[in-house]
Design an enzyme around this catalytic site. Structure first.
Site, PDB file in Angstrom:
ATOM      1  N   HIS A 187      27.174  34.777 -52.999  1.00 31.10           N
ATOM      2  CA  HIS A 187      26.613  36.070 -53.365  1.00 31.10           C
ATOM      3  C   HIS A 187      26.955  36.419 -54.803  1.00 31.10           C
ATOM      4  O   HIS A 187      26.133  36.975 -55.536  1.00 31.10           O
ATOM      5  CB  HIS A 187      27.154  37.161 -52.429  1.00 31.10           C
ATOM      6  CG  HIS A 187      26.501  37.179 -51.089  1.00 31.10           C
ATOM      7  ND1 HIS A 187      27.173  37.542 -49.941  1.00 31.10           N
ATOM      8  CD2 HIS A 187      25.243  36.882 -50.697  1.00 31.10           C
ATOM      9  CE1 HIS A 187      26.348  37.480 -48.915  1.00 31.10           C
ATOM     10  NE2 HIS A 187      25.174  37.079 -49.343  1.00 31.10           N
ATOM     11  N   GLU A 430       7.782  15.781 -55.787  1.00 36.26           N
ATOM     12  CA  GLU A 430       9.229  15.633 -55.905  1.00 36.26           C
ATOM     13  C   GLU A 430       9.730  14.261 -55.488  1.00 36.26           C
ATOM     14  O   GLU A 430      10.908  13.950 -55.681  1.00 36.26           O
ATOM     15  CB  GLU A 430       9.922  16.683 -55.027  1.00 36.26           C
ATOM     16  CG  GLU A 430       9.586  18.111 -55.390  1.00 36.26           C
ATOM     17  CD  GLU A 430      10.197  19.093 -54.419  1.00 36.26           C
ATOM     18  OE1 GLU A 430      11.325  19.542 -54.668  1.00 36.26           O
ATOM     19  OE2 GLU A 430       9.530  19.410 -53.406  1.00 36.26           O
ATOM     20  N   ASP A 454      14.544  16.830 -57.950  1.00 36.06           N
ATOM     21  CA  ASP A 454      14.493  15.837 -56.877  1.00 36.06           C
ATOM     22  C   ASP A 454      13.775  14.563 -57.309  1.00 36.06           C
ATOM     23  O   ASP A 454      14.148  13.464 -56.894  1.00 36.06           O
ATOM     24  CB  ASP A 454      13.814  16.421 -55.635  1.00 36.06           C
ATOM     25  CG  ASP A 454      14.809  17.137 -54.721  1.00 36.06           C
ATOM     26  OD1 ASP A 454      16.003  16.773 -54.750  1.00 36.06           O
ATOM     27  OD2 ASP A 454      14.397  18.056 -54.000  1.00 36.06           O
ATOM     28  N   CYS A 501       8.444  22.691 -62.491  1.00 36.93           N
ATOM     29  CA  CYS A 501       9.374  23.785 -62.221  1.00 36.93           C
ATOM     30  C   CYS A 501      10.819  23.308 -62.090  1.00 36.93           C
ATOM     31  O   CYS A 501      11.686  24.066 -61.668  1.00 36.93           O
ATOM     32  CB  CYS A 501       8.965  24.551 -60.970  1.00 36.93           C
ATOM     33  SG  CYS A 501       8.873  23.529 -59.480  1.00 36.93           S
TER      34      CYS A 501
END
Length: 577
Positions: A187, A430, A454, A501
């Site tokens: 978090h 990927e 990836d 991306c």
């Protein structure tokens, strides 16, 4: 001078005095109760829990997005009869004071989570300790030092930072974060990125070796923290900060102009985000849209499967904020290093990176997949939205995904719920199989997006998280460049655009190469957009294509990188790295 190496969470440089923040509790009293005091002790515990609930409800006021979800998860834990009931039973049976029992119960939960195989569960330790400490503070009538009360600029140093503390801290005064614990999925990491605070986590013992007031440098790009820097090192970093600030001011002027090459090709520059709070940064850095909205945060930071309404609200929030700028939403990409046991029925995989993940998981769990697709489609009427399927390796997977999407569309039509029927659907490239069959896949989708993180890993058979083979992870490897070129060529032959991306898209060193390879769109961290836009506007497609034609003849990544660096220096872009 001491140097600590950790995990980079948000890039940037921060220099300032350390503020060592400790959440350690005072000694916990331990005593036995007389029979007639047991009920009184239980009431004291229930009162402390209720005050903790009220405290979190107050903190929630004025918050939104992921912050609210984190606080809601704490409220669920406080109201969880398994947790509170366990404490009450132990108090009644052992006749020991509640502080003693609460501490034991908390540590029991922590020990079980420490043995978990995935990062997400281990990082939930901070949430358990957060709510336990909150209850203990009310039991002990102890006032906590509030990070919201900071009145001067500091570098926050701590062992770990509980989610509620990160939410409440005075963001204007916290210029950097250096933390012993934590990882990229914690978090604290998510909030640091949302708040754009240079941060380095996973530093092991920095909180024990630093005193408040010592001068610190947090280098969020390289994942380094320097304690008591020498005058020479201080001057180097101050100069780097001045350069970064000057460049940032210069780049602000680019927010209103397109990422267009000198010979007129528009390169769409978009942003990758994980949580809705990042949209503010996306807009501030002049992004053309969101090229990758990772949706795993909804699943990884909730104690239950997110409902259709919860997902719909999150997607709609982002889409509305982006106005007429496109938002590409990637469907659930759980699996690999992002494992959530409650979704896997204790399924054990020896090689999860090559296993049941992303589109494979979604196709095997159509009930989960359909809920997400319904939420995305319902939100699609509020802006310009596209859907992207991750880790595609065959045309069959695309066809199956589209069939489920069509089923969901038919359901919504029968229910009279509006949605964008012609919503574009893309495939992420990927794995080498997808790149090698890009001509086949292009017949079924509206766009491609290359996920280089990836693609590089699978092409070179190297685990990017394994320090022993990290040297093999090379974006400029000839095999990687050839697969990218193959994907782009097949996409354009089919008349569809192709973007990227992965991390490579935001690396200034790769910008000229990617333009020369024919990429139409680049999606990256919002903070990387201005510099990449500057490079796009400084060159032409013709120059980049000629340059790429030469480097594709080279035989190793070292040769490619050397030639690219030389080219950058020749053009005066010496700061690229």
């Amino acid at each position: 001078m001491k140097k600590f190496k950790g995990i980079s969470v948000f890039p940037g440089i921060a220099i300032g005095p350390a503020f060592v923040y400790s959440t350690e509790l005072p000694p916990i009293p331990r005593y036995y109760l007389q029979d007639h005091h047991v009920e009184e002790e239980l009431q004291r515990f229930r009162g402390a829990v209720e005050r903790a609930v009220e405290e979190i409800e107050r903190i929630k006021e004025g918050q939104q997005g992921e912050t609210v979800k984190i606080l809601d998860s704490h409220l669920l834990m406080l109201r969880d009869p398994e947790f509170t009931g366990s404490v009450e039973r132990d108090v009644a049976e052992s006749k020991r004071n509640v502080e003693w029992i609460l501490l034991e119960t908390t540590e029991s939960y922590v020990e079980r989570l420490k043995d978990a195989d995935d990062d997400y569960l281990r990082e939930r330790i901070y949430d358990i300790r957060d709510i336990a400490n909150r209850i203990l503070n009310h039991l002990l009538y102890r006032e906590r030092i509030l990070l919201s009360d900071l009145q001067e600029e500091v570098i926050l140093v701590c062992h770990d930072l509980l989610p509620s503390e990160a939410i409440q801290m005075n963001k204007r005064m916290v210029k950097g974060i250096a933390m012993d614990a934590g990882g990229r999925t914690s978090h604290t990491a998510i909030l640091a990125r949302a708040f754009e605070i240079p941060s380095v986590l996973g530093l092991s013992e920095i909180s024990r070796q630093v005193k408040s007031g010592q001068t610190l440098i947090v280098d969020g790009r390289d994942g380094v923290v320097i304690v008591d820097p020498t005058p020479e090192v201080m001057e180097q970093y101050q100069q780097r900060m001045r350069e970064v600030e000057e460049q940032a001011i210069q780049l602000l002027s680019l927010n209103e102009v397109p990422g267009e090459t000198r010979d007129g090709k528009r390169i769409f520059l978009r942003a990758n985000i994980e949580v809705p709070e990042e949209v503010e940064s996306v807009l501030a850095h002049g992004a053309d849209g969101i090229g990758l909205f990772r949706t795993e945060f909804l699943f990884m930071h909730s104690r239950h499967l997110p409902t259709e309404e919860e997902q719909y609200a999150a997607y709609r929030e982002v889409i509305e904020q982006m106005g007429d700028r496109e938002v590409i939403i990637r469907t659930l990409d759980l699996g690999g290093e992002k494992v959530i046991p409650r979704l896997y029925d204790a399924h054990d995989e020896h090689n999860p990176i090559l296993g049941w993940r992303a589109i494979r998981f979604c196709l095997a769990n159509p009930h989960i997949f359909k809920i997400q697709l319904r939420a995305i489609l319902r939100a699609s009427i509020y802006g310009k939205v596209s859907i992207m399927f991750p880790l595609i390796s065959s045309q069959e997977e695309v066809v199956m995904g589209l069939e489920i999407l069509d089923q969901v569309k038919e359901e919504l039509e029968r229910e009279g719920i509006p949605f964008e029927r012609d919503i574009p659907v893309g495939a992420m490239i990927e794995v080498p199989a997808a790149a090698l069959t890009a001509d086949i896949l292009a017949q079924k989708v509206d766009f491609f997006s290359i996920g280089t993180n990836d693609l590089i890993q699978y092409t070179l058979a190297t685990d990017r998280g394994n320090e022993r083979v990290a040297y093999l992870y090379q974006p400029f490897h000839p095999a990687v460049l050839r697969l990218i070129q193959m994907t782009v060529d097949h996409a354009h032959q089919a008349g569809i655009p192709v973007g990227m991306c992965g991390e490579m898209a935001g690396d200034p060193l790769a910008t000229f190469v990617l333009i020369g390879l024919g990429l139409d769109e680049l999606s990256m961290s919002p903070a990387s957009i201005p510099e990449v836009k500057r490079l796009v506007r400084s060159t032409s497609v013709a120059e980049c294509e000629e340059f790429v034609g030469a480097i594709l003849q080279l035989k190793s990544h070292r040769e490619v990188e050397r030639v690219v660096r030389e080219k950058m220096e020749e053009l005066g872009h010496v700061g690229a790295n």
